[in-house]
Design an enzyme around this catalytic site. Structure first.
Site, PDB file in Angstrom:
ATOM      1  N   ARG A 119       0.833  -1.003   0.037  1.00 34.66           N
ATOM      2  CA  ARG A 119      -0.144   0.029   0.099  1.00 34.66           C
ATOM      3  C   ARG A 119       0.988   1.226   0.041  1.00 34.66           C
ATOM      4  NH1 ARG A 119      -2.827  -2.010   4.794  1.00 34.66           N
ATOM      5  NH2 ARG A 119      -1.340  -3.419   4.775  1.00 34.66           N
TER       6      ARG A 119
ATOM      7  N   GLU B 133       4.886  -9.027  15.700  1.00 35.63           N
ATOM      8  CA  GLU B 133       4.299  -9.535  16.789  1.00 35.63           C
ATOM      9  C   GLU B 133       5.115 -10.738  16.936  1.00 35.63           C
ATOM     10  OE1 GLU B 133       0.162  -9.717  16.279  1.00 35.63           O
ATOM     11  OE2 GLU B 133      -0.248  -9.949  18.310  1.00 35.63           O
TER      12      GLU B 133
HETATM   13  P1  AMP Z   1       4.077  -1.267  12.412  1.00 36.51           P
HETATM   14  O1  AMP Z   1       5.406  -1.731  12.147  1.00 36.51           O
HETATM   15  O2  AMP Z   1       3.458  -1.945  13.586  1.00 36.51           O
HETATM   16  O3  AMP Z   1       3.775   0.295  12.726  1.00 36.51           O
HETATM   17  O4  AMP Z   1       3.020  -1.744  11.323  1.00 36.51           O
HETATM   18  C1  AMP Z   1       3.040  -1.099  10.208  1.00 36.51           C
HETATM   19  C2  AMP Z   1       2.488  -1.741   9.073  1.00 36.51           C
HETATM   20  O5  AMP Z   1       1.474  -3.030   9.029  1.00 36.51           O
HETATM   21  C3  AMP Z   1       1.932  -0.933   8.149  1.00 36.51           C
HETATM   22  O6  AMP Z   1       2.637  -1.004   6.781  1.00 36.51           O
HETATM   23  C4  AMP Z   1       0.444  -1.573   7.930  1.00 36.51           C
HETATM   24  O7  AMP Z   1       0.298  -1.519   6.780  1.00 36.51           O
HETATM   25  C5  AMP Z   1       0.478  -2.404   8.698  1.00 36.51           C
HETATM   26  N1  AMP Z   1      -0.591  -2.741   9.909  1.00 36.51           N
HETATM   27  C6  AMP Z   1      -0.273  -2.713  11.172  1.00 36.51           C
HETATM   28  N2  AMP Z   1      -1.286  -2.683  11.893  1.00 36.51           N
HETATM   29  C7  AMP Z   1      -2.544  -2.618  11.066  1.00 36.51           C
HETATM   30  C8  AMP Z   1      -4.082  -2.533  11.176  1.00 36.51           C
HETATM   31  N3  AMP Z   1      -4.448  -2.547  12.259  1.00 36.51           N
HETATM   32  N4  AMP Z   1      -4.558  -2.266   9.849  1.00 36.51           N
HETATM   33  C9  AMP Z   1      -3.939  -2.159   8.688  1.00 36.51           C
HETATM   34  N5  AMP Z   1      -2.732  -2.478   8.539  1.00 36.51           N
HETATM   35  C10 AMP Z   1      -1.979  -2.536   9.524  1.00 36.51           C
END
Ligand code: AMP
Length: 173
Positions: free
Chosen positions: A61, A98
Protein backbone atom coordinates in the site's frame (compact mmCIF):
# COMPACT_ATOMS: atom_id res chain seq x y z
CA UNK A 1 -9.63 21.55 3.21
CA UNK A 2 -12.32 19.56 1.46
CA UNK A 3 -14.48 18.75 4.46
CA UNK A 4 -14.46 15.06 3.59
CA UNK A 5 -14.07 12.68 6.50
CA UNK A 6 -11.58 10.10 5.25
CA UNK A 7 -12.86 7.69 7.91
CA UNK A 8 -15.99 7.23 5.78
CA UNK A 9 -13.93 5.15 3.33
CA UNK A 10 -11.89 3.11 5.85
CA UNK A 11 -13.37 -0.31 6.56
CA UNK A 12 -12.74 -2.12 9.86
CA UNK A 13 -12.10 -5.84 9.36
CA UNK A 14 -12.15 -7.65 12.72
CA UNK A 15 -9.76 -10.55 13.35
CA UNK A 16 -7.62 -10.00 10.23
CA UNK A 17 -4.92 -11.16 9.66
CA UNK A 18 -5.08 -12.75 13.13
CA UNK A 19 -7.59 -12.86 15.96
CA UNK A 20 -7.83 -9.68 18.01
CA UNK A 21 -6.51 -7.35 15.28
CA UNK A 22 -8.90 -4.83 13.76
CA UNK A 23 -7.51 -4.37 10.27
CA UNK A 24 -7.96 -0.91 8.76
CA UNK A 25 -8.81 -1.62 5.13
CA UNK A 26 -7.99 1.39 2.95
CA UNK A 27 -9.02 -0.19 -0.35
CA UNK A 28 -12.45 1.56 -0.38
CA UNK A 29 -10.68 4.92 0.02
CA UNK A 30 -8.21 4.14 -2.75
CA UNK A 31 -11.05 3.00 -5.03
CA UNK A 32 -13.02 6.24 -4.55
CA UNK A 33 -11.60 8.89 -6.89
CA UNK A 34 -12.76 11.81 -4.74
CA UNK A 35 -11.46 10.41 -1.44
CA UNK A 36 -8.22 9.15 -2.99
CA UNK A 37 -7.48 12.50 -4.60
CA UNK A 38 -8.29 14.31 -1.36
CA UNK A 39 -6.00 12.00 0.62
CA UNK A 40 -3.08 12.62 -1.73
CA UNK A 41 -3.76 16.36 -1.64
CA UNK A 42 -3.70 16.37 2.18
CA UNK A 43 -0.50 14.31 2.30
CA UNK A 44 1.12 16.69 -0.19
CA UNK A 45 0.03 19.79 1.74
CA UNK A 46 1.92 18.54 4.77
CA UNK A 47 4.93 17.26 2.85
CA UNK A 48 5.49 20.15 0.41
CA UNK A 49 6.87 22.75 2.88
CA UNK A 50 9.45 20.16 3.99
CA UNK A 51 10.85 20.30 0.45
CA UNK A 52 11.41 16.60 -0.18
CA UNK A 53 13.00 15.41 -3.40
CA UNK A 54 12.14 11.75 -2.64
CA UNK A 55 9.27 9.76 -1.17
CA UNK A 56 9.98 6.31 0.24
CA UNK A 57 7.22 3.72 0.60
CA UNK A 58 7.13 0.00 1.30
CA UNK A 59 5.11 -2.60 -0.56
CA UNK A 60 2.29 -2.82 -1.14
CA UNK A 61 0.00 0.00 0.00
CA UNK A 62 3.02 2.27 0.46
CA UNK A 63 3.53 2.03 -3.30
CA UNK A 64 -0.01 3.17 -4.07
CA UNK A 65 0.02 6.22 -1.78
CA UNK A 66 3.73 6.89 -2.23
CA UNK A 67 3.70 6.88 -6.02
CA UNK A 68 0.74 9.25 -6.16
CA UNK A 69 2.25 11.53 -3.50
CA UNK A 70 5.63 11.67 -5.26
CA UNK A 71 3.89 12.64 -8.51
CA UNK A 72 1.86 15.34 -6.74
CA UNK A 73 5.04 16.76 -5.15
CA UNK A 74 7.18 16.51 -8.26
CA UNK A 75 9.47 14.20 -6.27
CA UNK A 76 10.95 10.80 -7.07
CA UNK A 77 9.79 7.54 -5.48
CA UNK A 78 11.90 4.86 -3.80
CA UNK A 79 10.57 1.35 -3.23
CA UNK A 80 11.34 -0.45 0.02
CA UNK A 81 10.79 -4.15 -0.67
CA UNK A 82 10.79 -7.51 1.02
CA UNK A 83 14.14 -9.35 0.70
CA UNK A 84 14.89 -10.92 -2.66
CA UNK A 85 12.74 -8.61 -4.79
CA UNK A 86 15.22 -5.91 -5.80
CA UNK A 87 17.71 -6.94 -8.50
CA UNK A 88 20.80 -4.91 -7.57
CA UNK A 89 22.90 -4.34 -4.45
CA UNK A 90 20.72 -3.47 -1.46
CA UNK A 91 20.86 -2.35 2.15
CA UNK A 92 18.54 -4.03 4.63
CA UNK A 93 16.83 -3.20 7.92
CA UNK A 94 15.21 -5.80 10.19
CA UNK A 95 12.38 -5.02 12.59
CA UNK A 96 10.29 -6.84 15.15
CA UNK A 97 6.81 -8.11 14.41
CA UNK A 98 4.29 -9.56 16.81
CA UNK A 99 5.90 -12.95 16.19
CA UNK A 100 9.48 -12.94 14.90
CA UNK A 101 11.02 -10.37 12.58
CA UNK A 102 10.73 -9.01 9.06
CA UNK A 103 13.09 -7.10 6.79
CA UNK A 104 12.96 -4.39 4.16
CA UNK A 105 15.55 -3.59 1.52
CA UNK A 106 16.26 -0.64 -0.76
CA UNK A 107 18.81 -0.35 -3.54
CA UNK A 108 22.11 0.95 -2.21
CA UNK A 109 22.14 3.74 -4.81
CA UNK A 110 18.48 4.72 -4.29
CA UNK A 111 19.20 7.69 -2.02
CA UNK A 112 22.03 10.09 -2.75
CA UNK A 113 23.66 11.68 0.30
CA UNK A 114 21.82 14.84 1.35
CA UNK A 115 18.55 13.82 -0.33
CA UNK A 116 15.45 15.06 1.49
CA UNK A 117 13.13 12.11 2.01
CA UNK A 118 9.51 11.74 3.15
CA UNK A 119 8.98 8.28 4.67
CA UNK A 120 5.39 7.27 3.96
CA UNK A 121 3.09 4.45 5.01
CA UNK A 122 -0.64 3.83 5.11
CA UNK A 123 -0.86 2.89 8.80
CA UNK A 124 1.31 3.72 11.83
CA UNK A 125 0.81 0.81 14.23
CA UNK A 126 3.75 -0.10 16.50
CA UNK A 127 6.17 2.02 14.44
CA UNK A 128 8.59 -0.81 13.72
CA UNK A 129 8.21 -0.60 9.96
CA UNK A 130 8.58 3.17 9.89
CA UNK A 131 11.67 2.97 12.07
CA UNK A 132 13.26 0.43 9.70
CA UNK A 133 12.62 2.69 6.72
CA UNK A 134 14.16 5.66 8.53
CA UNK A 135 17.24 3.53 9.23
CA UNK A 136 17.58 2.68 5.54
CA UNK A 137 17.37 6.32 4.45
CA UNK A 138 19.93 7.43 7.03
CA UNK A 139 22.31 4.56 6.30
CA UNK A 140 22.47 5.88 2.73
CA UNK A 141 23.08 9.47 3.88
CA UNK A 142 19.58 10.77 3.23
CA UNK A 143 17.76 13.26 5.48
CA UNK A 144 14.33 12.21 6.78
CA UNK A 145 12.36 15.47 6.51
CA UNK A 146 9.04 13.90 7.50
CA UNK A 147 7.36 10.64 8.48
CA UNK A 148 3.85 10.58 7.10
CA UNK A 149 0.84 8.26 7.46
CA UNK A 150 -2.77 8.16 6.37
CA UNK A 151 -3.82 6.46 9.64
CA UNK A 152 -2.31 6.41 13.12
CA UNK A 153 -3.43 3.80 15.66
CA UNK A 154 -2.68 5.93 18.71
CA UNK A 155 -3.30 3.14 21.26
CA UNK A 156 -0.22 1.32 19.94
CA UNK A 157 1.97 4.35 20.68
CA UNK A 158 4.02 3.99 17.49
CA UNK A 159 5.11 7.62 17.80
CA UNK A 160 7.58 6.78 20.53
CA UNK A 161 9.42 4.54 18.02
CA UNK A 162 9.78 7.49 15.66
CA UNK A 163 10.46 10.07 18.37
CA UNK A 164 12.70 12.92 17.32
CA UNK A 165 11.26 12.99 13.78
CA UNK A 166 8.61 15.20 12.27
CA UNK A 167 5.60 12.84 12.27
CA UNK A 168 2.09 13.39 10.91
CA UNK A 169 -1.01 11.27 10.28
CA UNK A 170 -4.14 12.44 8.46
CA UNK A 171 -6.51 10.48 10.72
CA UNK A 172 -6.23 8.97 14.18
CA UNK A 173 -8.00 6.11 15.92
P1 AMP B 1 3.99 -1.27 12.45
O1 AMP B 1 5.37 -1.66 12.01
O2 AMP B 1 3.53 -2.07 13.62
O3 AMP B 1 3.81 0.21 12.64
O4 AMP B 1 3.01 -1.75 11.32
C1 AMP B 1 2.87 -1.00 10.24
C2 AMP B 1 2.52 -1.82 9.03
O5 AMP B 1 1.60 -2.89 9.28
C3 AMP B 1 1.87 -0.88 8.09
O6 AMP B 1 2.55 -0.98 6.87
C4 AMP B 1 0.45 -1.34 7.98
O7 AMP B 1 0.13 -1.50 6.64
C5 AMP B 1 0.36 -2.66 8.68
N1 AMP B 1 -0.64 -2.66 9.76
C6 AMP B 1 -0.40 -2.85 11.08
N2 AMP B 1 -1.52 -2.84 11.79
C7 AMP B 1 -2.52 -2.62 10.92
C8 AMP B 1 -3.96 -2.49 11.04
N3 AMP B 1 -4.58 -2.61 12.22
N4 AMP B 1 -4.65 -2.26 9.92
C9 AMP B 1 -4.04 -2.17 8.73
N5 AMP B 1 -2.72 -2.27 8.55
C10 AMP B 1 -1.96 -2.50 9.63
Amino acid sequence: MSGLDLRDRVRDVPDFPTEGIIFKDLMPLIADRVYFADTIKQLAEWARPREPNLVLGAEARGFIFGGALAYELGAGFIAARKPGKLPRETVEATYALEYGTDSLQVHRDAVSPGSRVIVLDDVLATGGTAHAKIELVEELGGIVVGVLFVIELTFLDGRTKVGGYDVHALIQY
